[in-house]
Design a protein around this motif. Structure first.
Motif, mmCIF file in Angstrom:
data_model
loop_
_atom_site.group_PDB
_atom_site.id
_atom_site.type_symbol
_atom_site.label_atom_id
_atom_site.label_comp_id
_atom_site.label_asym_id
_atom_site.label_seq_id
_atom_site.Cartn_x
_atom_site.Cartn_y
_atom_site.Cartn_z
ATOM 1 N N ASN A 182 69.338 46.749 18.376
ATOM 2 C CA ASN A 182 69.715 46.533 19.771
ATOM 3 C C ASN A 182 68.780 47.331 20.683
ATOM 4 O O ASN A 182 68.603 48.535 20.501
ATOM 5 N N VAL A 220 77.969 51.809 15.650
ATOM 6 C CA VAL A 220 76.773 51.690 16.467
ATOM 7 C C VAL A 220 76.218 53.099 16.657
ATOM 8 O O VAL A 220 76.945 54.012 17.040
ATOM 9 N N HIS A 263 82.480 49.020 11.389
ATOM 10 C CA HIS A 263 81.174 48.857 12.030
ATOM 11 C C HIS A 263 80.892 50.107 12.848
ATOM 12 O O HIS A 263 81.780 50.649 13.499
ATOM 13 N N SER A 286 78.090 47.467 23.217
ATOM 14 C CA SER A 286 78.648 47.492 21.859
ATOM 15 C C SER A 286 79.951 46.712 21.730
ATOM 16 O O SER A 286 80.604 46.770 20.688
ATOM 17 N N THR A 328 68.703 40.671 16.319
ATOM 18 C CA THR A 328 68.280 41.469 17.460
ATOM 19 C C THR A 328 69.220 41.182 18.623
ATOM 20 O O THR A 328 69.789 40.098 18.730
ATOM 21 N N LYS A 329 69.356 42.173 19.479
ATOM 22 C CA LYS A 329 70.403 42.119 20.500
ATOM 23 C C LYS A 329 69.923 42.820 21.766
ATOM 24 O O LYS A 329 69.149 43.780 21.708
ATOM 25 N N ALA A 348 81.037 44.446 18.611
ATOM 26 C CA ALA A 348 79.815 44.551 17.818
ATOM 27 C C ALA A 348 80.023 44.137 16.367
ATOM 28 O O ALA A 348 79.126 43.581 15.739
ATOM 29 N N ASP A 408 71.703 46.402 10.372
ATOM 30 C CA ASP A 408 72.191 45.024 10.467
ATOM 31 C C ASP A 408 71.856 44.411 11.828
ATOM 32 O O ASP A 408 71.574 43.219 11.927
ATOM 33 N N ILE A 409 71.932 45.235 12.871
ATOM 34 C CA ILE A 409 71.592 44.783 14.222
ATOM 35 C C ILE A 409 70.644 45.803 14.845
ATOM 36 O O ILE A 409 70.897 47.003 14.816
ATOM 37 N N GLU A 424 74.650 49.147 13.336
ATOM 38 C CA GLU A 424 73.853 48.700 14.479
ATOM 39 C C GLU A 424 73.207 49.916 15.113
ATOM 40 O O GLU A 424 73.836 50.967 15.233
ATOM 41 N N VAL A 468 77.220 40.882 13.438
ATOM 42 C CA VAL A 468 76.272 41.118 12.349
ATOM 43 C C VAL A 468 76.141 39.869 11.487
ATOM 44 O O VAL A 468 77.038 39.023 11.451
#
Length: 346
Positions: free
Chosen positions: A194, A135, A133, A314, A236-237, A317, A191-192, A169, A321
């Motif tokens: 933020n 970010v 993953h 994060s 969403t984050k 994180a 995927d996210i 993300e 997802v």
């Protein structure tokens, strides 16, 4: 929800430890209520020394590729755990921010750095790291016509090409609330998505300067709406810091406001003052309070909540997802001689 009846200083002087490099209260500092901040963090503000084969491997690779990570720049206390899980946070668009938020230690000024080739370089570098993953975040770039949205979008697309199985993300600025830059990012299908609210409504101006409460909520709401139009699942984050003088009712309002725009993931962590030039730390929250906040937030319908003194935006994180639970089960399973999926013992 939670009740900070004792001011959040339960056992604050018990088993004090030398201050770690995370900011926070300094000797003799007076808070706005006239109290004096602790000389040292309470004993639950404790980071583990980074370790593990994955951590050391990633550290070496990052050094060799000259990648800029928020994990290192911000001295994140969770770097050892995240890197050992092969999760990292990459910062694009340079190191100079056009905003001067009261909580943030990132350099502020007039940016001079821009590189059209950055998305390709980042994707190629990340492709060799074997991350599960990533970010991708940035400083605020109000000097650019689209706030840097096109660079975010192209970075996502390049990452999909080089690392198709990796979760992506993006932690984005507000792009001054305009739709076109946000749509460019959403069309690239992270995927996210933020975007941090950071604090309660009353404290937005001193904490975030040029940002706006309603604008940030609007970014999260519009992102979810755009994802529905495009037809793909996105989480969403958002993130909140505590310890800046907010009240229980104000935090409840923030939780509810985020759920009202269908925000899926919430992280809650302790504010720790980077320097004397930043906003004062009003109080430390006890771990029990973080547990109570998590329970209250989950009850409102968040899909995932991370809440703890050292939690940052994060943190964990990769487990947030869409489809993360299936990936987690796969990591905990093996294939037997007949090709069947078998859970690992323990």
């Amino acid at each position: 929800m939670f009740s900070p009846d004792d001011g959040g200083h339960r056992d604050a002087h018990h088993n004090e430890m030398p201050t770690i490099a995370l900011g926070g209260g300094l000797a003799g500092e007076a808070a706005v209520d006239g109290s004096t901040a602790l000389r040292r963090h309470p004993d639950w503000i404790r980071s583990r020394l980074p370790s593990g084969d994955n951590y050391h491997e990633l550290k070496g690779l990052m050094r060799g590729l000259s990648l800029n990570t928020v994990c290192e720049e911000a001295h994140c206390p969770n770097i050892g755990e995240c890197w050992d899980q092969r999760t990292a946070t990459i910062m694009i668009l340079g190191d100079t921010c056009t905003r001067a938020c009261g909580f943030c230690a990132v350099k502020t000024g007039k940016p001079t750095w821009f590189d059209d080739d950055e998305p390709r370089r980042v994707a190629e570098a990340i492709g060799g790291l074997g991350l599960e993953h990533v970010v991708v975040t940035s400083v605020a770039r109000d000097d650019l016509p689209d706030g840097g949205a096109s660079v975010f979008a192209e970075t996502i697309r390049r990452l999909r090409e080089t690392s198709p199985g990796m979760g992506i993300e993006v932690l984005i600025p507000d792009f001054n609330g305009t739709d076109a830059p946000l749509r460019a990012v959403m069309d690239a299908r992270p995927d996210i998505l933020n975007h941090n609210l950071e604090t309660v409504r009353r404290l937005q101006k001193p904490v975030r300067k040029r940002a706006r409460w309603e604008r940030s909520l609007g970014v999260l709401e519009a992102a979810k709406s755009m994802a529905r139009e495009i037809g793909y699942p996105v989480h969403t984050k958002s993130s909140l810091m505590v310890g800046l003088g907010e009240t229980r009712d104000e935090l409840t309002e923030a939780f509810e406001a985020l759920r009202a725009v269908d925000c899926d993931v919430l992280t809650i962590g302790q504010y720790l003052r980077p320097s004397l030039q930043h906003l004062p730390l009003e109080r430390y929250y006890h771990p029990d309070e973080f547990a109570e906040m998590k329970t209250a937030a989950l009850a409102l319908g968040f899909k995932h909540v991370e809440s703890g003194p050292l939690v940052r935006s994060s943190y964990h994180a990769r487990d947030q997802v869409p489809g993360a639970e299936l990936k987690r089960l796969r990591r905990q399973a093996t294939i037997d001689a007949e090709g069947r999926v078998v859970p690992l013992a323990g």
